[in-house]
Design an enzyme around this catalytic site. Structure first.
Site, PDB file in Angstrom:
ATOM      1  N   ASP A  34      -2.345 -24.387 -71.849  1.00  0.00           N
ATOM      2  CA  ASP A  34      -0.842 -24.563 -71.811  1.00  0.00           C
ATOM      3  C   ASP A  34      -0.002 -23.695 -72.393  1.00  0.00           C
ATOM      4  OD1 ASP A  34      -1.406 -26.024 -69.524  1.00  0.00           O
ATOM      5  OD2 ASP A  34      -0.556 -27.909 -70.189  1.00  0.00           O
ATOM      6  N   LYS A  55       3.241 -23.184 -67.855  1.00  0.00           N
ATOM      7  CA  LYS A  55       4.313 -22.870 -67.323  1.00  0.00           C
ATOM      8  C   LYS A  55       5.602 -23.704 -68.220  1.00  0.00           C
ATOM      9  CE  LYS A  55       1.971 -24.105 -62.935  1.00  0.00           C
ATOM     10  NZ  LYS A  55       0.768 -24.240 -63.441  1.00  0.00           N
ATOM     11  N   GLY A  86      -1.537 -29.931 -72.328  1.00  0.00           N
ATOM     12  CA  GLY A  86      -0.726 -30.820 -73.295  1.00  0.00           C
ATOM     13  C   GLY A  86      -0.582 -32.347 -72.813  1.00  0.00           C
ATOM     14  N   GLY A  87      -0.495 -33.199 -73.960  1.00  0.00           N
ATOM     15  CA  GLY A  87      -0.690 -34.619 -73.322  1.00  0.00           C
ATOM     16  C   GLY A  87      -1.931 -35.003 -72.922  1.00  0.00           C
ATOM     17  N   ASP A  88      -1.913 -35.579 -71.714  1.00  0.00           N
ATOM     18  CA  ASP A  88      -3.068 -36.163 -71.062  1.00  0.00           C
ATOM     19  C   ASP A  88      -3.322 -35.414 -69.779  1.00  0.00           C
ATOM     20  OD1 ASP A  88      -5.316 -38.631 -70.925  1.00  0.00           O
ATOM     21  OD2 ASP A  88      -4.335 -38.186 -69.039  1.00  0.00           O
ATOM     22  N   THR A 116      -0.762 -39.164 -74.515  1.00  0.00           N
ATOM     23  CA  THR A 116       0.507 -38.776 -73.660  1.00  0.00           C
ATOM     24  C   THR A 116       1.800 -38.746 -74.551  1.00  0.00           C
ATOM     25  OG1 THR A 116       1.617 -38.540 -71.631  1.00  0.00           O
ATOM     26  CG2 THR A 116       1.163 -40.975 -72.580  1.00  0.00           C
ATOM     27  N   ALA A 117       2.559 -37.880 -74.298  1.00  0.00           N
ATOM     28  CA  ALA A 117       3.874 -37.759 -74.958  1.00  0.00           C
ATOM     29  C   ALA A 117       4.704 -39.087 -75.140  1.00  0.00           C
ATOM     30  CB  ALA A 117       4.887 -36.806 -74.621  1.00  0.00           C
ATOM     31  N   MET A 165       9.885 -33.971 -68.507  1.00  0.00           N
ATOM     32  CA  MET A 165      10.486 -32.780 -67.708  1.00  0.00           C
ATOM     33  C   MET A 165      11.930 -33.128 -67.493  1.00  0.00           C
ATOM     34  SD  MET A 165       7.309 -31.442 -65.886  1.00  0.00           S
ATOM     35  CE  MET A 165       6.395 -33.147 -65.546  1.00  0.00           C
TER      36      MET A 165
END
Length: 255
Positions: A34, A55, A86-88, A116-117, A165
């Site tokens: 990512d 992305k 990124g994260g999970d 995760t974040a 997001m």
């Protein structure tokens, strides 16, 4: 045929990836990663060919169908292929599309979870997403494309609500939540670049976010997370005068 590993990179810091994830990175022949992966994490797979397929909002991005094709093509040429997310991988990571493409091509794959974040941000803030007597339910969400849908109502009902997001639509998110019954004085914590050297955070109320306070604070180059709910009230009140804090606690004033 090689094997593909969908590996969660965690929230950012290289030492927050799982031991299994780090071990597999060290075995990889090629890593499709990512955009937001930290350089220190990519250093764990220095032997591998790196392919950026991330992305970023408002920027040129690799189409998902092309990422799927690259995974299949790489697995036909290499023994160990890593898709580093990124994260999970299983949370807002388009993992399902990649897994279905690999299944259709008859390619073996495995998933390595990551932090995760939302969990990492709660740790940074030192505030639990769940809190006895205050927050018994948690929802992870992105902004609904249908403001009148059941998704919004379900998000309003969650005690702790985490938006991924949400930077570019923070004002609209807050306005929609208020319009559907979330109290305007509900606390909001915002975390940017969690677990990296650039991390920072701030607090405000939902109506302040609706009025543009978050937009004025954001760094558009950094990933961010919105954490909404009474579990974060102590963060909001920490920087207030005693008079304002007392009024907030009595529900008479929206910060």
């Amino acid at each position: 045929m090689g094997k593909v590993y969908l590996v969660g990179a965690g929230p950012g810091a290289a030492d927050l990836i799982t031991v299994r994830g780090a071990r597999i990175l060290g075995m990889a022949d090629v890593v499709l990663h990512d955009a937001l992966i930290e350089p220190e994490l990519l250093a764990l797979c220095g032997q591998a060919r790196l392919v950026a397929v991330g992305k970023r909002c408002g920027r040129h991005a690799t189409a998902q169908h092309f990422i799927n094709k690259q995974l299949v093509d790489c697995a036909r040429r290499h023994a160990v292929v890593v898709r580093l997310k990124g994260g999970d991988p299983m949370l807002f990571g388009r993992a399902d599309e990649e897994m279905r493409a690999l299944e259709a091509a008859g390619i073996e794959f495995d998933v390595v979870p990551g932090i995760t974040a939302a969990i990492a941000s709660a740790a940074l803030l030192r505030r639990s997403l769940t809190l006895r007597g205050v927050a018994r339910s948690v929802a992870f969400a992105t902004r609904s494309r249908a403001p009148e849908s059941d998704e919004i109502r379900a998000q309003v009902e969650a005690d702790s609500l985490v938006y991924y997001m949400g930077r570019d639509s923070a004002d609209a998110i807050a306005a929609e939540l208020i319009a559907h019954g979330k109290p305007a004085h509900t606390p909001v914590a915002i975390v940017e670049a969690c677990s990296t050297p650039r991390e920072r955070h701030t607090s405000m109320t939902l109506d302040q976010m609706a009025a543009g306070a978050a937009r004025a604070w954001f760094d558009p180059a950094q990933p961010s997370l919105l954490l909404i709910g009474e579990a974060f009230r102590a963060l909001l009140e920490a920087g207030l005068s005693p008079e304002v804090r007392q009024a907030l606690q009595a529900g008479r004033l929206a910060a």
